[in-house]
Write an enzyme that holds these catalytic residues in place. Sequence first.
Site, PDB file in Angstrom:
ATOM      1  N   GLY A 468       0.776  -1.179   0.060  1.00 60.19           N
ATOM      2  CA  GLY A 468      -0.115   0.278  -0.103  1.00 60.19           C
ATOM      3  C   GLY A 468       0.884   1.184  -0.134  1.00 60.19           C
ATOM      4  O   GLY A 468       1.952   1.192   0.034  1.00 60.19           O
ATOM      5  N   SER A 542       6.214  -1.733  -2.087  1.00 60.31           N
ATOM      6  CA  SER A 542       5.938  -2.604  -3.347  1.00 60.31           C
ATOM      7  C   SER A 542       5.310  -2.152  -4.278  1.00 60.31           C
ATOM      8  O   SER A 542       3.971  -2.945  -4.790  1.00 60.31           O
ATOM      9  CB  SER A 542       5.842  -4.323  -2.918  1.00 60.31           C
TER      10      SER A 542
END
Length: 635
Positions: A468, A542
């Site tokens: 997130g 990520s």
Amino acid sequence: MAHTSDLIATDIEQYLKAHENKSLLRFITCGSVDDGKSTLIGRLLYESKMLFEDQLAAVEADSKKFGTQGDEIDFALLVDGLAAEREQGITIDVAYRFFSTDKRKFIVADTPGHEQYTRNMVTGASTADVAILMVDSRRGILTQTRRHSYLVKLLGIRHVLVAINKMDLVDYSEKTFNDIVDAYRDFAARIGLESPTFIPLSAFKGDNITDPSAAMPWYHGTTLMGYLETVEIDDERMQRAPFRLPVQWVNRPNLDFRGFAGTIAGGVIRPGDRIRVQPSGRESTVARIVTRGGDLEQAVSGQSITLTLNDEIDISRGDVISTVGAPAETADQFEITLVWMHDEPLLPGRPYLLKIGTKTVTATITDIKYQVNVNTLEHVAAKTLELNAIGVCNLSLDRQIAFDPYQDNRDTGGFILIDRLSNNTVGAGLLHFALRRAHNIHLQHMDVDKIARASIKHQQGCVLWFTGLSGAGKSAIANLVEQKLHGLGHHTYLLDGDNVRHGLNKDLGFTDADRVENIRRVGEVARLMVDAGLIVLTAFISPFRAERSMARSLVEEGEFVEVFVDTPLEVAEQRDVKGLYKKARRGELKNFTGIDSPYEAPEEPEIRLDTTRLSLEAAADAVITTLRLRGVISD
């Protein structure tokens, strides 16, 4: 007395039979913009009488429409079919044309001259036997001439014809021709391009195309058509190479027949020959060579066949059948040359699909050793490859493949890279050799496996991958989940983005390339922890789907749980606990996700946590509940 219709039918049959038995030459025309490539191909179509009357009439009308003087025909219009090409007078796409003479059949690819269309040129050259490199006699050797020459050498085209065009515009000057020949030979020697052929010509006027030009009595070499009709075809050379059959299809129409179909990529095969299947190494002998027209006593390079064997051995699509005396090599790590063909740059560490022959595997560029400056031939350090860049790299695959060095066999040594998400072709490459580490490093068998390690912990090893935006609450939720798991007596470890960058990844920055490498390393560490039987939690932005997919692929099915901490950008920016968004908005922090670097939200996460309506406690409880339902932990 035979009817006229019968005679005509006989003549047609004889013509088609003779046409069928002709050899086929594939060649490309390349060079800089407006060197006359399309005009040359149009002239060849005209001279070989491959135009219908309506085609000729249409091009004559277009020639007048687009500005050709007098009654002269602009033969380029036969090839430049796209409206944008006709309006600009250039070639954008790769245009393929077919024609034949009494001696041979031809497929020609007219490739673009602009630098931004270099990838199109690589596509056209990938199957060519001959490259016709066009040079405008008024301009001589240009940057794109050198670029295409380098690519021709790189792609293994053995026959290069330098067509010095538009000689009519320099008064058919012998000195101009000789000066260009000398300049090109000097460059060719530097890149290792051996014995190019030089022909002075005018594609527009027809000089030295099919007949020797009366305007250039000083030239005593072959005509262009004479060269194309006599040059050696690559298929003829490959018949002398070691036998290779990439298996395209396992043919099993019934229980009494099992054959292995494909197109021979090199060499000769006969019934009774001893074969080896790579990469497995299993051996057998050829029982039959089956074709639609009946069994053969011998098959050669270029033929499509089905082999049956005398032994029942396991062979799958993508395997390569070789002879025992000269088998293909096998490896999973290579040095390669890569031509990058996509607008988005290559990122080392990012997983791609690699297609070589009939086999598709997962591949990663582990290191870019250098990029080649095709103008100076200088080796330049590079962290990424941009569109049309050429680099020498190290390549790692997820399994071993059968291969030959590209210089020995273009079919078993050439490959393409494919984006895993979009399915677009993003690169074309050549295998040089297997890295020594590929042969020296082997997986060691362990008697205690991850199931045994996890069972004494009364859990199943898995990865909880929290992703997130910065400020979404990933670390806070992951930390709370770990506390709850620890309280239940489970063995865990939390890999946090900031903490990892103090040690394992302290050498990495925040560029896209460094972000990819950051996640690759974390994924590998997480895989080892799962193997140890742990429940490992990772809290990283990520931002790229491809890297999260790569991390998922490192563990087995069911061992990866993607947790999307779903927080709108405006909410995350309001929280801004670390003050990072303010710095990014002021331009003090570059490549910040959500501001000047993208975040690709998960499309189908196992768990989605909406932090605008869930408290940290409720979010953590939702994760624990999911772990129980999946059998990772028990009550």
